[in-house]
Design an enzyme around this catalytic site. Structure first.
Site, PDB file in Angstrom:
ATOM      1  N   CYS A 162     151.911  26.071  33.840  1.00 24.14           N
ATOM      2  CA  CYS A 162     152.792  27.113  34.387  1.00 24.14           C
ATOM      3  C   CYS A 162     152.064  28.447  34.569  1.00 24.14           C
ATOM      4  O   CYS A 162     152.694  29.462  34.855  1.00 24.14           O
ATOM      5  CB  CYS A 162     154.029  27.290  33.522  1.00 24.14           C
ATOM      6  SG  CYS A 162     153.665  27.872  31.863  1.00 24.14           S
ATOM      7  N   HIS A 213     147.139  44.086  39.041  1.00 23.12           N
ATOM      8  CA  HIS A 213     148.573  44.056  38.761  1.00 23.12           C
ATOM      9  C   HIS A 213     149.377  43.969  40.063  1.00 23.12           C
ATOM     10  O   HIS A 213     150.246  43.107  40.220  1.00 23.12           O
ATOM     11  CB  HIS A 213     148.934  45.323  37.977  1.00 23.12           C
ATOM     12  CG  HIS A 213     150.374  45.425  37.643  1.00 23.12           C
ATOM     13  ND1 HIS A 213     151.274  46.098  38.446  1.00 23.12           N
ATOM     14  CD2 HIS A 213     151.090  44.914  36.620  1.00 23.12           C
ATOM     15  CE1 HIS A 213     152.476  46.011  37.915  1.00 23.12           C
ATOM     16  NE2 HIS A 213     152.393  45.300  36.798  1.00 23.12           N
TER      17      HIS A 213
HETATM   18  C1  PEP Z   1     150.238  32.089  30.855  1.00 25.94           C
HETATM   19  O1  PEP Z   1     149.721  32.717  29.945  1.00 25.94           O
HETATM   20  O2  PEP Z   1     149.627  31.300  31.608  1.00 25.94           O
HETATM   21  C2  PEP Z   1     151.670  32.264  31.142  1.00 25.94           C
HETATM   22  C3  PEP Z   1     152.267  31.531  32.047  1.00 25.94           C
HETATM   23  O3  PEP Z   1     152.314  33.247  30.458  1.00 25.94           O
HETATM   24  P1  PEP Z   1     152.204  34.792  30.831  1.00 25.94           P
HETATM   25  O4  PEP Z   1     151.535  34.909  32.142  1.00 25.94           O
HETATM   26  O5  PEP Z   1     153.605  35.296  30.832  1.00 25.94           O
HETATM   27  O6  PEP Z   1     151.407  35.326  29.687  1.00 25.94           O
END
Ligand code: PEP
Ligand code: MG
Length: 843
Positions: free
Chosen positions: A803, A426
């Site tokens: 992303c 984290h």
């Molecule tokens: C992912 O799951 O890759 C993402 C970008 O969303 P989060 O990290 O917020 O779950």
């Protein structure tokens, strides 16, 4: 001239090539072509050197003929890439009793003895593999010392020191060839990027003797500062010395300055012609070799010889400056300058760094989890970090490990140090996102949070309020304040990245949730926001309470009233993001986490909430229990929440549309918002959400009397969404692959718990790398490919993006570009790295 198979005298026209003779041989040929006074040099190719290691000694008499009678020689390694290293150079081959006597006449007894002693020592250590201590000089380098060295050699080997030059040379060549084939040397060069079968060339060169009569000595000169990249003359010259002696001993006394210097004699004053030649050679190297070189030279009785030139060793900062200056002086192209800067090296320029030249008092070592350096007072809790920030006091948050509750403390701190955790812990992930220097897994410290102190292995105690420095680049904590280098986002940085932008063919956006992140995204010239996680906007006290009211609402009407309180806050959030991004696309992801995350866990928190909402504690407890899930990561989060409690997404959509209108009306550039649905696994989820959002858009258009457009897209984060991308894309303007969840679900590996065994998995090569850090191109990558192909089949106009955390990694960018993605989105601090990495792929 080819002297015999495998030997080539280096002349301007000889056939010397890097892949056969190595980089040093090729560079020496270039110096010779530029008419520099390089002593006679012969190159041995890779095959010949390999043969020597296997016992096939070529005809050395033929080679020695190139050097005339009774030569003195040096042998140096010439690997294909100088960074791969090689065995140490050996100087003064050919020294024997007769040459000693002759040189004593011509160069003086002292010089002759020093040369002989040096050769005996090098030969004993590197060829005969004798104990270096036995050949340490214990008195002055005189005849007594010489006799002792010869005697020691004979005692240790039962043979007199070899007197025949060809024998000496053969043994030196053999020892260097064998050293290259040894396991240690192979592992070392493989770690530096050399292929397993990398070859070694050798260069044999006539010595220029830097000892003896007149002004003699050796030195190095360069015309750029290896630390900053600024154009300054740098170097060192040592009278009565050889090889790289001048750089070896920082305390050497017989130093002479290169250029005029108030502290003492300089070559520029004493031998102005030699100095002018050195400067001219530097310019020639820069213009013709198209590189800043360090030139190694020797003066033999005032005559200048150039022995070698190597690329100036440099920091990432200097490397960037040098590349940009060379391009600005039209010596290299802009594309070439871009290619000369490794993308990851930018990480060092984006943050303050501990000055490597300054003193450092390391108190703990751990994993370098997020680059950069910061100094502050130790705090042991998030609360203390916030209190320090409120007083404008820089602080360092020191925790055993961090949890989501520490996010505010991390925001308030300048840097983070944890005793536990790995690269995906984290603390590491959040710190990278925030651009905070971070060291995790500093397991040699002991934390005593109760007594508010940390104890180092050597027993030093640091208490709350003591000042330390975190070096997140090196993975170390230092006592006190360290000397720093400021971030380098100056003109050279901007110029290089603008050239990178001209070259690249894949877009780069930033993941940014809050206005401060968006401002960073703009600063790093992201082409928009690719992911704004809206749940991160809800952790402020006022919103949290409204959210909790919404969760506790018994009727749809009460729920709507609670959401109506939140809507203006969200509208203000979005408006600010739109304004900061001024017309660039902003992708807002609808609410993702499970609702229970908004409810307190401990009894104290439940009491507080019961007070605030004026309800019995038992109601709060019941609600918390009712919402708790066995496996929240696979529970009611993302679109599942949007389907079950549709009012939340409707509120967010309304806030987005109203912010769109208001941001445009308030003089900003027109906004086309992008709304993204998380955790989709079925086409019908998208249809349902789309219908509702379209209805909100229609209502807002009518209420406001203003038209606007928006794009609705889907996050591909479940394997099923990737497999069914064809039908999902029919209702989506874009698909953005969330590789964090997609990795979690493809492996069936908890993002939050995998750290407990990941180290051992990687160590035992179950996984080549941590898949949350480096995209698993075989498994998750195949899903990305399938998703991209099917998505495009379902909707040829669909925009494709990534992303997840992987979006900023050069290797993942290569993969996504190959799969035809339109853009990558990553944390703001990785945007420059991604821009440069994308350019490298396109050039
Ligand atoms: C992912 O799951 O890759 C993402 C970008 O969303 P989060 O990290 O917020 O779950
Ligand atoms: Mg996700």
């Amino acid at each position: 001239m080819v002297l015999a198979t495998g030997f080539t005298e280096i002349t301007p026209t000889a056939s010397i090539d890097v892949n056969r003779h190595g980089g040093r041989a090729k560079c020496l040929q270039r110096l010779i072509r530029l008419d520099m006074p390089v002593p006679t040099t012969v190159a041995l190719d890779f095959a010949t050197v390999h043969g020597i290691s296997q016992g096939k000694m070529p005809d050395l008499d033929a080679m020695l003929a190139a050097f005339g009678d009774t030569p003195l020689l040096s042998v140096r390694p010439s690997s294909e890439d100088p960074d791969w290293g090689g065995p140490s150079a050996i100087l003064n081959i050919g020294m024997n009793d007769a040459t000693h006597a002759r040189l004593a006449e011509s160069h003086g007894e002292v010089a002759a003895t020093a040369l002989y002693l040096r050769f005996i020592r090098a030969y004993a250590i590197h060829v005969a593999r004798l104990d270096p201590d036995e050949f340490e000089l214990q008195g002055p380098p005189d005849r007594v010392a010489l006799q002792r060295a010869l005697d020691t050699y004979e005692d240790e080997t039962d043979e007199p020191f070899p007197q025949d030059t060809a024998t000496q040379l053969a043994e030196v060549l053999r020892s260097m060839a064998r050293a290259w084939e040894g396991t240690t040397a192979r592992l070392l060069r493989e770690a530096r990027g050399a292929p397993a079968d990398a070859g070694l060339g050798l260069v044999v060169q006539a010595m220029a003797i830097g000892l003896g009569n007149g002004l003699s000595g050796s030195g190095v000169i360069q015309f750029v500062d290896g630390h900053t990249g600024e154009r300054h003359l740098r170097g060192r010259y040592l009278c009565q010395s050889q090889g790289r002696d001048a750089v070896g001993d920082p305390n050497a006394r017989d130093v002479m300055y290169l250029s005029k210097d108030p502290r003492g004699r300089s070559i520029e004053e004493v031998l102005p012609d030699v100095f002018a030649d050195l400067v001219r050679y530097g310019e020639l190297c820069r213009n013709r070799l198209r590189e800043e070189m360090q030139i190694e030279f020797t003066l033999e009785n005032e005559t200048l010889y150039i022995l070698d030139a190597v690329r100036v060793s440099r920091s990432p900062r200097a490397n960037l400056h040098i590349a940009v200056q060379l391009a600005q002086d039209a010596i290299i192209s802009e594309d070439e300058a871009v290619m000369r800067v490794p993308p990851r090296s930018l990480a060092e320029l984006l943050h303050s760094q501990v000055d490597p030249e300054g003193p450092r008092d390391t108190i703990a070592e751990g994993i370098a989890a997020s680059p950069g350096a910061a100094t502050g007072r130790i705090v042991f809790s998030s609360r203390a970090a916030q209190a320090a920030a409120a007083k404008d006091e820089p602080c360092i948050l020191v925790r055993r490990e961090t949890t989501p509750e520490d996010i505010r403390g991390m925001h308030a701190a300048e840097a983070v140090l944890t005793e536990r955790g790995g690269i995906t812990s984290h603390a590491a992930v959040i710190a990278r996102g925030l651009g905070l220097p971070c060291v995790v897994g500093a397991s040699d410290i002991r934390l005593d949070a109760r007594k508010k102190r940390l104890v180092t292995t050597d027993g030093r105690i640091f208490s709350e309020g003591d000042i330390i420095t975190i070096d997140g680049t090196a993975g170390e904590a230092l006592a006190g304040t360290a000397q720093m280098l400021e971030p380098e986002l100056g003109e050279a940085f901007q110029a290089l990245l603008s050239w990178a932008d001209n070259a690249r063919d894949i877009g780069v956006r930033a993941n940014a949730d809050m206005p401060a992140d968006a401002a960073k995204a703009r600063m790093f010239e992201a082409e928009g926001i690719g992911l704004a996680r809206t749940e991160h906007m809800f952790f402020e006290q006022e919103r949290l309470l409204a959210m909790r009211e919404m969760i506790f609402a018994d009727t749809a009407e009460d729920r709507r009233t609670a959401l109506e309180r939140i809507e203006p806050m969200q509208r203000a959030d979005f408006k600010e993001l739109f304004k900061i991004m001024s017309g660039l696309p902003v992708t807002i992801r609808l609410f993702d986490p499970p609702l229970h995350e908004f409810l307190p866990q401990g009894r104290e928190g439940m009491l507080e909430l019961a007070d605030a909402l004026d309800i019995p504690v038992s109601d709060v407890t019941r609600r918390v229990e009712a919402l708790s899930e066995f496996n929240p990561m696979l529970g009611m989060r993302g679109v599942r929440l949007g389907i079950t409690v549709p009012e939340i997404y409707e509120m967010q959509a309304r806030a987005i549309f109203e912010a769109t209108i208001e941001a445009s009306e308030e003089g900003g550039a027109p906004v086309v918002p992008e709304i993204m649905i998380p955790l989709v696994s079925a086409k019908r989820e998208v249809e349902l959400v789309k219908t509702r959002i379209d209805a909100v858009a229609a209502a807002v258009r009518v209420e406001r009397g203003v038209d606007f457009t928006y794009r609705l897209g889907v996050m591909v984060e479940t394997p099923r969404a990737a497999l069914r991308a064809g039908e999902i894309a029919q209702n989506a303007a874009f698909l953005s692959f969330g590789t964090n969840d997609l990795t979690q679900m493809t492996y069936g590996l908890s993002r939050d718990d995998a750290g407990r065994f990941m180290g051992r998995y990687v160590q035992q090569q179950v996984y080549p790398e941590d898949p949350f850090h480096t995209l698993d191109v075989e498994g998750v990558g195949e899903l990305l490919q399938i998703g991209a192909e099917r998505g495009r089949q379902g909707n040829p106009d669909v925009t494709l993006a990534i992303c997840g955390e992987h979006g900023g990694n050069p290797e993942s960018i290569a993969f996504c570009r190959k799969a035809g993605f339109d853009y990558v989105s990553c944390s703001p601090f990785r945007v420059p790295i991604a821009r440069l990495a994308a350019a490298h792929l396109a050039i």
